[in-house]
Design a protein around this motif. Structure first.
Motif, PDB file in Angstrom:
ATOM      1  N   UNK A 179       0.818  -1.219   0.000  1.00  3.53           N
ATOM      2  CA  UNK A 179       0.000   0.000   0.000  1.00  3.53           C
ATOM      3  C   UNK A 179       0.852   1.269   0.000  1.00  3.53           C
ATOM      4  N   UNK A 180       1.991   1.203   0.652  1.00  2.00           N
ATOM      5  CA  UNK A 180       2.841   2.386   0.789  1.00  2.00           C
ATOM      6  C   UNK A 180       3.905   2.441  -0.303  1.00  2.00           C
ATOM      7  N   UNK A 181       3.505   2.203  -1.535  1.00  2.00           N
ATOM      8  CA  UNK A 181       4.497   2.146  -2.605  1.00  2.00           C
ATOM      9  C   UNK A 181       4.063   2.983  -3.800  1.00  2.00           C
ATOM     10  N   UNK A 182       4.957   3.840  -4.255  1.00  2.36           N
ATOM     11  CA  UNK A 182       4.777   4.590  -5.492  1.00  2.36           C
ATOM     12  C   UNK A 182       6.087   4.493  -6.277  1.00  2.36           C
ATOM     13  N   UNK A 240      -8.798   8.670  -0.103  1.00  3.28           N
ATOM     14  CA  UNK A 240      -8.143   8.184   1.110  1.00  3.28           C
ATOM     15  C   UNK A 240      -8.034   6.665   1.140  1.00  3.28           C
ATOM     16  N   UNK A 241      -9.038   5.971   0.648  1.00  5.09           N
ATOM     17  CA  UNK A 241      -9.084   4.517   0.779  1.00  5.09           C
ATOM     18  C   UNK A 241      -8.547   3.749  -0.426  1.00  5.09           C
ATOM     19  N   UNK A 242      -8.473   4.393  -1.579  1.00  9.38           N
ATOM     20  CA  UNK A 242      -8.150   3.657  -2.803  1.00  9.38           C
ATOM     21  C   UNK A 242      -6.999   4.244  -3.623  1.00  9.38           C
ATOM     22  N   UNK A 243      -6.816   5.566  -3.550  1.00 14.72           N
ATOM     23  CA  UNK A 243      -5.894   6.232  -4.471  1.00 14.72           C
ATOM     24  C   UNK A 243      -4.427   5.918  -4.203  1.00 14.72           C
ATOM     25  N   UNK A 244      -4.079   5.427  -2.997  1.00 13.31           N
ATOM     26  CA  UNK A 244      -2.672   5.103  -2.767  1.00 13.31           C
ATOM     27  C   UNK A 244      -2.214   3.957  -3.674  1.00 13.31           C
ATOM     28  N   UNK A 245      -3.155   3.100  -4.121  1.00 13.36           N
ATOM     29  CA  UNK A 245      -2.828   2.055  -5.102  1.00 13.36           C
ATOM     30  C   UNK A 245      -3.255   2.451  -6.502  1.00 13.36           C
ATOM     31  N   UNK A 249       1.997   4.823 -10.924  1.00  8.57           N
ATOM     32  CA  UNK A 249       3.102   4.391 -10.081  1.00  8.57           C
ATOM     33  C   UNK A 249       2.669   3.626  -8.858  1.00  8.57           C
ATOM     34  N   UNK A 250       1.360   3.570  -8.590  1.00  6.58           N
ATOM     35  CA  UNK A 250       0.855   2.852  -7.437  1.00  6.58           C
ATOM     36  C   UNK A 250       0.759   1.359  -7.679  1.00  6.58           C
ATOM     37  N   UNK A 251       0.435   0.612  -6.636  1.00  2.00           N
ATOM     38  CA  UNK A 251       0.394  -0.842  -6.729  1.00  2.00           C
ATOM     39  C   UNK A 251      -0.641  -1.370  -7.699  1.00  2.00           C
ATOM     40  N   UNK A 256      -5.414   1.034 -14.701  1.00  2.00           N
ATOM     41  CA  UNK A 256      -5.788   2.206 -15.472  1.00  2.00           C
ATOM     42  C   UNK A 256      -6.662   3.180 -14.724  1.00  2.00           C
ATOM     43  N   UNK A 257      -7.083   2.813 -13.519  1.00  2.00           N
ATOM     44  CA  UNK A 257      -7.883   3.715 -12.697  1.00  2.00           C
ATOM     45  C   UNK A 257      -6.984   4.689 -11.955  1.00  2.00           C
ATOM     46  N   UNK A 258      -7.396   5.933 -11.889  1.00  2.00           N
ATOM     47  CA  UNK A 258      -6.683   6.950 -11.123  1.00  2.00           C
ATOM     48  C   UNK A 258      -7.705   7.625 -10.212  1.00  2.00           C
ATOM     49  N   UNK A 259      -7.705   7.243  -8.956  1.00  2.00           N
ATOM     50  CA  UNK A 259      -8.743   7.692  -8.027  1.00  2.00           C
ATOM     51  C   UNK A 259      -8.283   8.816  -7.111  1.00  2.00           C
TER      52      UNK A 259
END
Length: 337
Positions: A179-182, A240-245, A249-251, A256-259
């Protein structure tokens, strides 16, 4: 007799001292050598972030904070703190993620229950070392006196605030990185200026911990605030709940989704967007968001499931956030078809 009385008193004082030492940690400077070192501390107490072994009293050098819209984690309460080494400052980067100097730490404890019945389950620590950020999970013992390093994660039986019996999952070290990866690098995901109180940011600036309160701070709406509007509330929750992935560059960037909150391309957010891989997680549905039809939207289908392989987010929850699903449904239902 006087000698015996003196001995009894002395023994009582000694016993009280032993008890005090067993239940508290001397108030002192956080151990920068441990925060910035190369090893994995075996216990949370070794850092010196808290004055007591139960981690209820933060050190004078550790600052608490709250998010306007927090991540959903089966309804867990969260106690959040930051540590910044003396003489260093956090730098603002627009309304996005605050930039913490090397030697900083972000500490988050997950708890269930209230008041005297509140029980700590785990504490996650993000350490900013010279070679980057390191995420480490610590599991609390039954006595609530110690949190020990849990590199392999763990399971803990929990009764949630809604009365559900679950097997709460403490993530292992690699899952923390998921989750903590970009772009392959571990990064914090919570303390973005837009999701932090302007008053708190101002106090951080006044205390010389933050360089400035950036424009756009405190701009992310509280997703439970009905006055904010359906779209704003839904987008804040997804941020907050989804955009970190689900971001470049997210997991989950391959979806193709960018939230992210700042994304204004409806297709990138999922409107009429077909899935990259239509596996069973899609539930036989054709697009992530079907305007006017939440029942035909993969986003709602996956948020409304707790089944492994279907549920989204994949990590961090074992239950369904029914209130959030309702907000998503309302938002999609009012979209023009």
């Amino acid at each position: 007799m006087r000698g015996i009385g003196f001995l009894v008193t002395a023994l009582a004082v000694l016993a009280a001292s032993v008890v005090a030492q067993a239940t508290s940690v001397p108030s002192s400077v956080v151990r920068d050598d441990i925060v910035q070192g190369e090893g994995f501390p075996r216990t949370l107490a070794e850092y010196g972030f808290f004055n007591d072994r139960g981690a209820r009293e933060p050190s004078a050098y550790v600052t608490g904070y709250e998010l306007n819209t927090p991540l959903f984690s089966d309804g867990a309460a969260k106690l959040r703190y930051i540590y910044v080494p003396s003489g260093q400052k956090v730098e603002a980067s627009g309304d996005g993620l605050l930039q913490f100097p090397v030697g900083s730490a972000i500490i988050k404890t997950f708890a269930f229950g209230e008041g005297e019945d509140q029980r700590f389950i785990e504490t996650r620590v993000l350490l900013h070392r010279a070679d980057g950020w390191l995420a480490l999970p610590y599991k609390w013992n039954e006595e609530q006196t110690e949190a020990r390093l849990a590199l392999a994660g763990g399971r803990v039986p929990i009764t949630t605030a809604s009365g559900e019996e679950i097997s709460y999952r403490i993530p292992n070290k690699n899952q923390c990185k998921t989750c903590h990866s970009v772009d392959g690098e571990v990064v914090p995901i919570g303390p973005k200026a837009r999701n932090l109180s302007a008053n708190w940011l101002g106090s951080m600036r006044d205390s010389s911990i933050l360089d400035a309160v950036p424009e756009g701070a405190d701009s992310l709406p509280v997703w439970t605030d009905t006055s904010a509007g359906k779209e704003a509330r839904a987008r804040a929750y997804l941020e907050v709940n989804c955009a970190h992935c689900h971001q470049p560059g997210g997991g989950a960037s391959n979806s193709g989704l960018d939230l992210r909150w700042e994304q204004d391309d409806a297709f990138a957010v999922g409107v009429r967007k077909p899935p990259v891989a239509a596996g069973r997680g899609a539930g036989g549905l054709l697009v992530s968001i079907e305007p006017g039809n939440p029942d035909a939207s993969i986003l709602v289908h996956r948020m409304n499931s707790a089944e492994p392989g279907v549920a989204m987010p994949e990590l961090g929850r074992s239950t369904i956030d029914h209130a959030a699903v309702a907000v998503m449904r309302d938002w999609i239902a009012e979209m023009e078809q």
